[in-house]
Write a protein that holds these residues in place. Structure first.
Motif, mmCIF file in Angstrom:
data_model
loop_
_atom_site.group_PDB
_atom_site.id
_atom_site.type_symbol
_atom_site.label_atom_id
_atom_site.label_comp_id
_atom_site.label_asym_id
_atom_site.label_seq_id
_atom_site.Cartn_x
_atom_site.Cartn_y
_atom_site.Cartn_z
ATOM 1 N N THR A 186 -9.739 1.205 -3.066
ATOM 2 C CA THR A 186 -8.340 1.214 -3.494
ATOM 3 C C THR A 186 -7.736 2.603 -3.353
ATOM 4 O OG1 THR A 186 -8.841 -0.537 -5.075
ATOM 5 C CG2 THR A 186 -6.771 0.625 -5.383
ATOM 6 N N LEU A 187 -8.501 3.601 -3.686
ATOM 7 C CA LEU A 187 -8.054 4.986 -3.535
ATOM 8 C C LEU A 187 -7.784 5.317 -2.067
ATOM 9 C CD1 LEU A 187 -7.642 7.731 -5.005
ATOM 10 C CD2 LEU A 187 -10.042 8.192 -4.532
ATOM 11 N N ILE A 188 -8.688 4.927 -1.198
ATOM 12 C CA ILE A 188 -8.520 5.174 0.245
ATOM 13 C C ILE A 188 -7.336 4.385 0.788
ATOM 14 C CG2 ILE A 188 -9.616 4.823 2.508
ATOM 15 C CD1 ILE A 188 -12.291 5.492 1.105
ATOM 16 N N PHE A 189 -7.161 3.161 0.329
ATOM 17 C CA PHE A 189 -6.039 2.337 0.765
ATOM 18 C C PHE A 189 -4.710 2.984 0.373
ATOM 19 C CE2 PHE A 189 -3.114 -1.279 -0.016
ATOM 20 C CZ PHE A 189 -3.036 -1.747 1.287
ATOM 21 N N GLY A 190 -4.626 3.498 -0.853
ATOM 22 C CA GLY A 190 -3.408 4.167 -1.301
ATOM 23 C C GLY A 190 -3.106 5.403 -0.473
ATOM 24 N N VAL A 191 -4.131 6.195 -0.191
ATOM 25 C CA VAL A 191 -3.944 7.383 0.641
ATOM 26 C C VAL A 191 -3.520 6.973 2.046
ATOM 27 C CG1 VAL A 191 -5.142 9.332 1.708
ATOM 28 C CG2 VAL A 191 -5.493 8.836 -0.709
ATOM 29 N N GLY A 192 -4.126 5.903 2.572
ATOM 30 C CA GLY A 192 -3.768 5.414 3.912
ATOM 31 C C GLY A 192 -2.313 4.973 3.993
ATOM 32 N N LEU A 193 -1.839 4.276 2.970
ATOM 33 C CA LEU A 193 -0.440 3.854 2.953
ATOM 34 C C LEU A 193 0.499 5.050 2.904
ATOM 35 C CD1 LEU A 193 -0.379 0.749 0.569
ATOM 36 C CD2 LEU A 193 0.013 0.786 3.021
ATOM 37 N N LEU A 194 0.148 6.049 2.112
ATOM 38 C CA LEU A 194 0.993 7.246 2.031
ATOM 39 C C LEU A 194 1.001 8.012 3.358
ATOM 40 C CD1 LEU A 194 0.216 8.566 -1.561
ATOM 41 C CD2 LEU A 194 2.276 7.434 -0.741
ATOM 42 N N VAL A 195 -0.151 8.105 3.997
ATOM 43 C CA VAL A 195 -0.220 8.788 5.292
ATOM 44 C C VAL A 195 0.597 8.026 6.335
ATOM 45 C CG1 VAL A 195 -1.781 9.390 7.189
ATOM 46 C CG2 VAL A 195 -2.381 9.975 4.844
ATOM 47 N N ALA A 196 0.493 6.692 6.336
ATOM 48 C CA ALA A 196 1.265 5.884 7.291
ATOM 49 C C ALA A 196 2.761 6.056 7.051
ATOM 50 C CB ALA A 196 0.874 4.413 7.171
ATOM 51 N N ALA A 197 3.175 6.079 5.795
ATOM 52 C CA ALA A 197 4.591 6.270 5.484
ATOM 53 C C ALA A 197 5.059 7.647 5.941
ATOM 54 C CB ALA A 197 4.833 6.096 3.981
ATOM 55 N N LEU A 198 4.234 8.663 5.729
ATOM 56 C CA LEU A 198 4.593 10.019 6.148
ATOM 57 C C LEU A 198 4.699 10.128 7.667
ATOM 58 C CD1 LEU A 198 5.012 13.025 5.337
ATOM 59 C CD2 LEU A 198 2.561 13.304 5.707
ATOM 60 N N VAL A 199 3.746 9.543 8.379
ATOM 61 C CA VAL A 199 3.771 9.596 9.848
ATOM 62 C C VAL A 199 5.004 8.874 10.393
ATOM 63 C CG1 VAL A 199 2.577 8.758 11.919
ATOM 64 C CG2 VAL A 199 1.294 9.904 10.115
#
Length: 132
Positions: free
Chosen positions: A94-107
């Protein structure tokens, strides 16, 4: 209704052909796609145009997933025990998924910002009225 067997047979064949268009050979429904700008305009109107800026949607979900992942990871790694192994994996995921979503939004946000900058640079500046 008419009792003429040839007319009834034609109606059955016509019905089967229409059904064959809607359903495949296996009897399963076939998806019908429409590629019209009117449909896309209706989608944009219904969603407020957010289909082109989905990073605005995934950003809040990324924040929520990150907070839940941090809390769950802290709790599961504080409590030791053999029952917590699966919980530890889920909390880290869940932690990795949250970070992944934030990175995707930033990109996606940066890519959109760069496209806007390039578009503004390509547009010629309007001439001032009365200027030579």
């Amino acid at each position: 209704k008419s009792t003429d067997p040839s007319k009834q047979l034609k109606q059955v064949n016509k019905s089967q052909r229409h059904q064959h268009k809607l359903f495949g050979k296996s009897g399963m429904p076939v998806a019908v796609t429409t590629d019209s700008t009117a449909t896309l305009n209706k989608l944009a109107l219904a969603t407020g145009g957010t289909e082109k800026s989905w990073y605005r949607c995934i950003f809040p979900f990324g924040i929520v997933a990150l907070v839940i992942g941090i809390a769950a990871t802290c709790i599961t790694f504080t409590i030791n025990g053999p029952q917590m192994d699966i919980a530890k994996v889920v909390s880290v995921a869940t932690l990795i998924f949250g970070v992944g979503l934030l990175v995707a939004a930033l990109v996606c946000w940066r890519a959109k910002r760069e496209r806007q900058r390039k578009k503004q640079q390509e547009e010629p500046l309007p001439l001032e009225p009365g200027g030579l």
